[in-house]
Design a protein around this motif. Structure first.
Motif, PDB file in Angstrom:
ATOM      1  N   VAL A  22     -15.067 -69.601  12.648  1.00  0.00           N
ATOM      2  CA  VAL A  22     -14.629 -70.429  11.531  1.00  0.00           C
ATOM      3  C   VAL A  22     -15.095 -69.764  10.242  1.00  0.00           C
ATOM      4  O   VAL A  22     -16.295 -69.707   9.959  1.00  0.00           O
ATOM      5  CB  VAL A  22     -15.203 -71.863  11.611  1.00  0.00           C
ATOM      6  N   ASP A  23     -14.140 -69.246   9.464  1.00  0.00           N
ATOM      7  CA  ASP A  23     -14.476 -68.552   8.212  1.00  0.00           C
ATOM      8  C   ASP A  23     -13.254 -68.572   7.304  1.00  0.00           C
ATOM      9  O   ASP A  23     -12.152 -68.205   7.743  1.00  0.00           O
ATOM     10  CB  ASP A  23     -14.899 -67.106   8.505  1.00  0.00           C
ATOM     11  N   ASP A  24     -13.431 -69.011   6.059  1.00  0.00           N
ATOM     12  CA  ASP A  24     -12.282 -69.093   5.140  1.00  0.00           C
ATOM     13  C   ASP A  24     -11.907 -67.734   4.562  1.00  0.00           C
ATOM     14  O   ASP A  24     -10.893 -67.611   3.873  1.00  0.00           O
ATOM     15  CB  ASP A  24     -12.559 -70.098   4.013  1.00  0.00           C
ATOM     16  N   GLU A  25     -12.708 -66.704   4.839  1.00  0.00           N
ATOM     17  CA  GLU A  25     -12.349 -65.344   4.445  1.00  0.00           C
ATOM     18  C   GLU A  25     -11.696 -64.661   5.657  1.00  0.00           C
ATOM     19  O   GLU A  25     -12.382 -64.328   6.630  1.00  0.00           O
ATOM     20  CB  GLU A  25     -13.592 -64.554   4.024  1.00  0.00           C
ATOM     21  N   ILE A  32     -15.597 -60.721  12.944  1.00  0.00           N
ATOM     22  CA  ILE A  32     -16.370 -61.396  13.987  1.00  0.00           C
ATOM     23  C   ILE A  32     -15.525 -61.546  15.255  1.00  0.00           C
ATOM     24  O   ILE A  32     -16.011 -61.363  16.375  1.00  0.00           O
ATOM     25  CB  ILE A  32     -16.867 -62.772  13.508  1.00  0.00           C
ATOM     26  N   ALA A  33     -14.239 -61.858  15.085  1.00  0.00           N
ATOM     27  CA  ALA A  33     -13.348 -61.981  16.243  1.00  0.00           C
ATOM     28  C   ALA A  33     -13.252 -60.659  16.999  1.00  0.00           C
ATOM     29  O   ALA A  33     -13.230 -60.635  18.239  1.00  0.00           O
ATOM     30  CB  ALA A  33     -11.965 -62.430  15.787  1.00  0.00           C
ATOM     31  N   VAL A  47      -9.560 -68.719  16.216  1.00  0.00           N
ATOM     32  CA  VAL A  47     -10.127 -68.351  14.920  1.00  0.00           C
ATOM     33  C   VAL A  47      -9.552 -69.304  13.875  1.00  0.00           C
ATOM     34  O   VAL A  47      -8.331 -69.485  13.804  1.00  0.00           O
ATOM     35  CB  VAL A  47      -9.794 -66.887  14.539  1.00  0.00           C
ATOM     36  N   PHE A  48     -10.420 -69.910  13.073  1.00  0.00           N
ATOM     37  CA  PHE A  48      -9.997 -70.882  12.073  1.00  0.00           C
ATOM     38  C   PHE A  48     -10.455 -70.444  10.682  1.00  0.00           C
ATOM     39  O   PHE A  48     -11.485 -69.780  10.538  1.00  0.00           O
ATOM     40  CB  PHE A  48     -10.593 -72.266  12.366  1.00  0.00           C
ATOM     41  N   THR A  49      -9.680 -70.852   9.666  1.00  0.00           N
ATOM     42  CA  THR A  49     -10.058 -70.562   8.285  1.00  0.00           C
ATOM     43  C   THR A  49     -10.508 -71.818   7.545  1.00  0.00           C
ATOM     44  O   THR A  49     -10.807 -71.770   6.370  1.00  0.00           O
ATOM     45  CB  THR A  49      -8.864 -69.934   7.525  1.00  0.00           C
ATOM     46  N   SER A  50     -10.579 -72.942   8.275  1.00  0.00           N
ATOM     47  CA  SER A  50     -10.995 -74.202   7.661  1.00  0.00           C
ATOM     48  C   SER A  50     -11.768 -75.044   8.668  1.00  0.00           C
ATOM     49  O   SER A  50     -11.385 -75.128   9.840  1.00  0.00           O
ATOM     50  CB  SER A  50      -9.775 -74.978   7.161  1.00  0.00           C
TER      51      SER A  50
END
Length: 255
Positions: A22-25, A32-33, A47-50
């Motif tokens: 989980v990372d908005d960048e 990391i993925a 993988v999430f951005t929010s």
């Protein structure tokens, strides 16, 4: 305990940890993925951005480990960490070092400062695996112990004897008989029984065959000298065929 090399994961093949990022960048999340994809004992689920997207995913999916950015809009990683199940472990990944103390206050497993190298990532991944392995071992021990007998009932000299399992130090086989050595008993208890039968009756979470003719209570092992276990004034040999298994069980696999 000595840390294992971060690039050696060959020994970690019993299970895998289900992970999300989980990372908005987007670039930071992809990095990391990619590290997860390189690590055999990690399984990337999403993988999430929010942070807000994660709640719905967690409601329908089991996740063992979250690599979580802290500084995100709408819902911060710190807020999300307080909402996930306690069984799901958190590794914070952030560019802000001043969040470290707060991260550990929410029981974060580790804290990685961007930019994260693979070596740093692996230290956190190894730690997560080791903690999960300890939890699995504890759960297995509890399951085995729940069904384990508290006493052995044996016949000795025309009498039935009730021997507390925890007081048995070791068992010695003598053809058709066995000698059961019990704590604080000056003489062993002799009974007509095979070693195989005794081995099946004793919980394997606490007892180990260390020789064709000997089974030992691992909790009684305190001193080892010249391939034999010292139990007071008694010596229990460890044969070559059982040596590797025994030393691995006491944490001396390379001994």
């Amino acid at each position: 305990m000595t840390d294992l090399p971060t690039n050696d994961v060959s020994y970690r093949n019993d299970f895998s940890l289900r992970c999300i990022v989980v990372d908005d960048e987007p670039l930071a999340g992809k990095l990391i993925a990619s590290y997860i994809d390189r690590t055999p004992f990690l399984e990337k689920k999403a993988v999430f951005t929010s942070s807000t997207e994660v709640q719905a995913f967690l409601a329908g999916n089991e996740v063992d480990l979250i690599f979580l950015d802290i500084h995100m809009p709408r819902m911060s990683g710190m807020e999300l960490a307080r909402l996930v199940p306690s069984s799901t472990k958190i590794v914070f990944v952030t560019a802000y070092a001043d969040y470290a103390l707060e991260g550990f206050e929410v029981n974060a497993l580790d804290y990685l400062l961007k930019p994260v190298s693979y070596e740093e990532f692996m230290r956190a991944a190894n730690r997560a695996y080791d903690e999960a392995a300890e939890r699995r071992k504890a759960q297995m021990f509890r399951r085995v112990e729940t069904n384990a007998p508290e006493y052995l009932i044996v016949k000795s000299e025309y009498r039935l004897m009730r021997i507390p399992v925890e007081e048995i130090e070791f068992v010695e086989g003598l053809k058709d008989y066995v000698k059961i050595y019990v704590k604080d008993n000056r003489a062993p208890i002799l009974t007509l029984m095979s070693m195989k039968a005794v081995e099946q009756m004793l919980p394997d979470s606490r007892f180990m065959r260390v020789h064709r003719s000997f089974i030992v209570n691992m909790a009684s092992v305190r001193t080892i000298e010249r391939n034999r276990i010292v139990l007071g004034d008694q010596y229990v040999p460890v044969s070559d065929s059982y040596r590797k298994q025994f030393f691995e069980a006491i944490g001396l696999g390379g001994f």
